[in-house]
Design a protein around this motif. Sequence first.
Motif, PDB file in Angstrom:
ATOM      1  N   UNK A   8       0.729  -1.178  -0.137  1.00  0.00           N
ATOM      2  CA  UNK A   8       0.076   0.090  -0.107  1.00  0.00           C
ATOM      3  C   UNK A   8       0.889   1.338   0.109  1.00  0.00           C
ATOM      4  N   UNK A   9       2.044   1.041   0.456  1.00  0.00           N
ATOM      5  CA  UNK A   9       3.026   2.249   0.500  1.00  0.00           C
ATOM      6  C   UNK A   9       3.412   2.538  -1.022  1.00  0.00           C
ATOM      7  N   UNK A  10       3.603   1.605  -1.911  1.00  0.00           N
ATOM      8  CA  UNK A  10       4.209   1.686  -3.203  1.00  0.00           C
ATOM      9  C   UNK A  10       3.451   3.183  -3.857  1.00  0.00           C
ATOM     10  N   UNK A  11       2.304   3.294  -3.754  1.00  0.00           N
ATOM     11  CA  UNK A  11       1.776   4.511  -4.519  1.00  0.00           C
ATOM     12  C   UNK A  11       2.223   5.748  -4.104  1.00  0.00           C
ATOM     13  N   UNK A  12       2.689   5.615  -2.898  1.00  0.00           N
ATOM     14  CA  UNK A  12       3.408   7.116  -2.644  1.00  0.00           C
ATOM     15  C   UNK A  12       4.770   7.117  -2.923  1.00  0.00           C
ATOM     16  N   UNK A  13       5.290   5.961  -3.040  1.00  0.00           N
ATOM     17  CA  UNK A  13       7.049   6.118  -3.164  1.00  0.00           C
ATOM     18  C   UNK A  13       7.037   5.940  -4.771  1.00  0.00           C
ATOM     19  N   UNK A  14       6.243   5.381  -5.444  1.00  0.00           N
ATOM     20  CA  UNK A  14       6.591   5.531  -7.104  1.00  0.00           C
ATOM     21  C   UNK A  14       6.944   7.125  -7.730  1.00  0.00           C
ATOM     22  N   UNK A  15       6.127   7.969  -7.305  1.00  0.00           N
ATOM     23  CA  UNK A  15       6.326   9.234  -7.735  1.00  0.00           C
ATOM     24  C   UNK A  15       7.633   9.739  -7.247  1.00  0.00           C
ATOM     25  N   UNK A  16       8.019   9.413  -6.124  1.00  0.00           N
ATOM     26  CA  UNK A  16       9.316   9.894  -5.816  1.00  0.00           C
ATOM     27  C   UNK A  16      10.535   9.457  -6.302  1.00  0.00           C
ATOM     28  N   UNK A  17      10.203   8.178  -6.763  1.00  0.00           N
ATOM     29  CA  UNK A  17      11.318   7.476  -7.820  1.00  0.00           C
ATOM     30  C   UNK A  17      11.162   7.885  -9.162  1.00  0.00           C
ATOM     31  N   UNK A  18      10.171   8.663  -9.722  1.00  0.00           N
ATOM     32  CA  UNK A  18      10.254   9.100 -10.978  1.00  0.00           C
ATOM     33  C   UNK A  18      11.446   9.623 -11.466  1.00  0.00           C
ATOM     34  N   UNK A  40      18.933   7.647  -1.787  1.00  0.00           N
ATOM     35  CA  UNK A  40      17.621   8.072  -1.816  1.00  0.00           C
ATOM     36  C   UNK A  40      16.692   6.953  -1.378  1.00  0.00           C
ATOM     37  N   UNK A  41      16.843   5.810  -2.104  1.00  0.00           N
ATOM     38  CA  UNK A  41      15.673   4.781  -2.040  1.00  0.00           C
ATOM     39  C   UNK A  41      15.791   4.228  -0.358  1.00  0.00           C
ATOM     40  N   UNK A  42      17.060   4.142   0.121  1.00  0.00           N
ATOM     41  CA  UNK A  42      17.232   3.625   1.462  1.00  0.00           C
ATOM     42  C   UNK A  42      16.543   4.850   2.487  1.00  0.00           C
ATOM     43  N   UNK A  43      16.753   5.857   2.097  1.00  0.00           N
ATOM     44  CA  UNK A  43      15.891   6.958   2.805  1.00  0.00           C
ATOM     45  C   UNK A  43      14.456   6.984   3.048  1.00  0.00           C
ATOM     46  N   UNK A  44      14.002   6.484   1.585  1.00  0.00           N
ATOM     47  CA  UNK A  44      12.562   6.305   1.623  1.00  0.00           C
ATOM     48  C   UNK A  44      11.982   4.938   2.253  1.00  0.00           C
ATOM     49  N   UNK A  45      12.726   4.014   1.971  1.00  0.00           N
ATOM     50  CA  UNK A  45      12.487   2.765   2.885  1.00  0.00           C
ATOM     51  C   UNK A  45      12.389   2.731   4.236  1.00  0.00           C
ATOM     52  N   UNK A  46      13.378   3.760   4.852  1.00  0.00           N
ATOM     53  CA  UNK A  46      13.397   3.982   6.241  1.00  0.00           C
ATOM     54  C   UNK A  46      12.196   4.712   6.641  1.00  0.00           C
ATOM     55  N   UNK A  47      11.524   5.705   5.972  1.00  0.00           N
ATOM     56  CA  UNK A  47      10.484   6.199   6.249  1.00  0.00           C
ATOM     57  C   UNK A  47       9.393   5.350   6.250  1.00  0.00           C
ATOM     58  N   UNK A  48       9.155   4.453   5.362  1.00  0.00           N
ATOM     59  CA  UNK A  48       8.054   3.330   5.389  1.00  0.00           C
ATOM     60  C   UNK A  48       8.338   2.457   6.467  1.00  0.00           C
ATOM     61  N   UNK A  49       9.371   2.075   6.785  1.00  0.00           N
ATOM     62  CA  UNK A  49       9.750   1.094   7.951  1.00  0.00           C
ATOM     63  C   UNK A  49       9.250   1.762   9.188  1.00  0.00           C
ATOM     64  N   UNK A  50       9.550   3.223   9.406  1.00  0.00           N
ATOM     65  CA  UNK A  50       9.273   3.894  10.659  1.00  0.00           C
ATOM     66  C   UNK A  50       7.798   3.963  10.707  1.00  0.00           C
ATOM     67  N   UNK A  51       7.118   4.358   9.677  1.00  0.00           N
ATOM     68  CA  UNK A  51       5.644   4.459   9.535  1.00  0.00           C
ATOM     69  C   UNK A  51       4.882   2.853   9.917  1.00  0.00           C
ATOM     70  N   UNK A  52       5.416   2.137   9.329  1.00  0.00           N
ATOM     71  CA  UNK A  52       4.366   0.762   9.525  1.00  0.00           C
ATOM     72  C   UNK A  52       5.035  -0.130  10.758  1.00  0.00           C
ATOM     73  N   UNK A  53       6.320   0.046  11.160  1.00  0.00           N
ATOM     74  CA  UNK A  53       6.835  -0.907  12.076  1.00  0.00           C
ATOM     75  C   UNK A  53       7.422  -0.125  13.415  1.00  0.00           C
ATOM     76  N   UNK A  54       7.623   1.322  13.316  1.00  0.00           N
ATOM     77  CA  UNK A  54       8.270   2.053  14.266  1.00  0.00           C
ATOM     78  C   UNK A  54       9.906   1.649  14.253  1.00  0.00           C
TER      79      UNK A  54
END
Length: 72
Positions: A8-18, A40-54
Amino acid sequence: MGQLGLGRQFGRLAPRLDGAFGADGVFAHDRLRFVDFVDDVEDLLEEVAWQEWGDKEAVDGFEEYMLRHYSG
């Protein structure tokens, strides 16, 4: 991302990787250095991991793995 339950996070991440890939799906080396893209991708994944799992540490090792396997 789907296997990790993050689809469900992919929709938010995809435009940032455009712009990182051409229309043919090939990485756009002429627009962006691969090491910068991976960082940059690692930074994005860290944001997602923080939101999903803290836990930002859940994606530790991503950058090292990518550079080791794809930098030739």
